[in-house]
Design a protein around this motif. Structure first.
Motif, short mmCIF file in Angstrom:
data_model
loop_
_atom_site.label_atom_id
_atom_site.label_comp_id
_atom_site.label_asym_id
_atom_site.label_seq_id
_atom_site.Cartn_x
_atom_site.Cartn_y
_atom_site.Cartn_z
N GLU A 194 -3.62 9.96 1.66
CA GLU A 194 -2.75 10.11 2.82
C GLU A 194 -3.33 9.49 4.09
O GLU A 194 -2.58 8.87 4.85
CB GLU A 194 -2.42 11.59 3.04
N PRO A 195 -4.63 9.60 4.37
CA PRO A 195 -5.14 8.94 5.57
C PRO A 195 -4.92 7.42 5.55
O PRO A 195 -4.60 6.83 6.59
CB PRO A 195 -6.65 9.28 5.56
N LEU A 196 -5.08 6.80 4.38
CA LEU A 196 -4.85 5.37 4.27
C LEU A 196 -3.36 5.05 4.39
O LEU A 196 -2.97 4.04 5.00
CB LEU A 196 -5.40 4.83 2.94
N ARG A 197 -2.52 5.93 3.84
CA ARG A 197 -1.08 5.74 3.95
C ARG A 197 -0.65 5.82 5.42
O ARG A 197 0.17 5.02 5.88
CB ARG A 197 -0.33 6.80 3.15
N ALA A 198 -1.21 6.76 6.15
CA ALA A 198 -0.87 6.90 7.57
C ALA A 198 -1.29 5.66 8.35
O ALA A 198 -0.56 5.17 9.22
CB ALA A 198 -1.53 8.15 8.14
N SER A 199 -2.46 5.14 8.01
CA SER A 199 -2.93 3.92 8.67
C SER A 199 -2.02 2.74 8.36
O SER A 199 -1.66 1.96 9.26
CB SER A 199 -4.36 3.62 8.24
N ALA A 209 0.83 -1.21 0.00
CA ALA A 209 0.00 0.00 0.00
C ALA A 209 0.86 1.26 0.00
O ALA A 209 0.57 2.23 -0.72
CB ALA A 209 -0.93 0.00 1.22
N LEU A 210 1.93 1.27 0.77
CA LEU A 210 2.81 2.44 0.85
C LEU A 210 3.58 2.67 -0.44
O LEU A 210 4.04 3.79 -0.70
CB LEU A 210 3.78 2.28 2.02
#
Length: 315
Positions: free
Chosen positions: A62-67, A54-55
């Motif tokens: 960005e919210p999904l990347r942070a998760s 995912a990264l």
């Protein structure tokens, strides 16, 4: 083995039934410890790989990347606590012999191993053979850029700048035949291209060049294997496990063909971050660092884990 390690430590991780055990061999001692279950380690490994994938995708919000980033760091810490903390590893370079089912784990991302020179081998005997073949001397350096990869040509140009006289294959020159001819007997080969690991037929795992894929079986046509190979591509450090815990894939095919050292990715990687990492890696390598040391320092300089690993002889 102790003589060849010369101050490094050998860590062998293996399974008996569903239990994972570790054996540490150093110059002064040898000890064994039960660690965790294979089921738990594989569960965490799958989660870690999914978060890394995912990264690597630039279009992920960005919210999904942070998760994904938080989940990745949490699972790396958990797996580190299960697999490495109980072993009390010495402060030394590590030769790691993992079970086939965990061969594609991004080991260098585990906190205990981050910034530490680490090389991964199929067995202690395989590492001894690769270590005996490893030599640090001048020779042909070849860089190859495959099609459809945004920063491939920029990456190989940056790499080539570290090695005067480097041969570059880009654009229409980057054909399968030109590639197999150029790498014959080379000291160092860097490939920036799309990679594909074929889980069902691992020796058909491939590097995509301008006229099509080069697969594992094509390496049999190279009379003298290159000494070191960098596969700056997604997934080509992965392996499919066959009966007997044998792991097969393009990286293993290169080791079997006689290449001493391979740097390859064990999950999907970001084009932009990979290009910067690889130029930094070659800068350190050209300055005289051994491959595992150069990779450890380059990875330590990144903000978040990038799933590249050193296979074979790291020094």
């Amino acid at each position: 083995m102790r003589a060849a390690l010369d101050g490094a430590a050998l860590l062998t991780i293996f399974g008996i039934d569903d239990d994972i055990h570790g054996i540490v061999l150093t110059r002064r001692g040898c000890w064994m410890q039960r660690l965790t279950t294979m089921a738990e380690a594989e569960r965490l490994c799958r989660r870690i790989t999914a978060d890394l994938d995912a990264l690597a995708l630039s279009h992920v919000p960005e919210p999904l990347r942070a998760s994904a980033r938080n989940s990745l760091l949490r699972d790396l810490r958990t797996l580190d606590h299960l697999l490495l903390t109980p072993l009390n590893l010495p402060d030394a370079s590590i030769v790691l012999v993992p079970p086939g089912r965990l061969a594609a784990l991004p080991w260098s991302g585990l906190p205990t191993l981050r910034a530490r020179p680490l090389t991964i081998a199929p067995s202690a005997a395989a590492w001894l053979g690769a270590h005996a073949r490893f030599r640090n001397k001048s020779g042909a350096v070849v860089t190859v850029a495959g099609p459809g990869l945004g920063r491939a040509e920029q990456e190989v140009t940056g790499v080539a700048e570290q090695w005067p006289g480097c041969e570059m294959l880009t654009g229409t020159q980057a054909t399968g035949e030109a590639f197999l001819h150029a790498i014959n007997g080379a000291q160092l080969v860097h490939v920036a291209a799309h990679g594909r690991h074929e889980r069902e037929s691992p020796l058909f795992s491939s590097i995509r060049l301008v006229d099509g894929p080069v697969v594992g079986y094509d390496l049999d046509r190279v009379a003298q294997s290159p000494q070191q190979v960098v596969l700056s591509a997604c997934d080509l450090g992965q392996a499919t496990v066959r009966p007997g815990d044998e792991a097969l894939g393009l990286t293993r095919a290169l080791l079997h063909s006689g290449t001493s050292t391979i740097i390859s990715g064990v999950a999907k990687v970001s084009d932009e971050k990979t290009a910067d990492l690889m130029v930094d890696y070659h800068r350190r390598l050209a300055a005289g660092a051994a491959p595992a040391y150069a990779l450890a320092d380059a990875l330590a300089a990144t903000a978040e884990p990038i799933p590249f690993a050193c296979f074979g002889a790291g020094w």
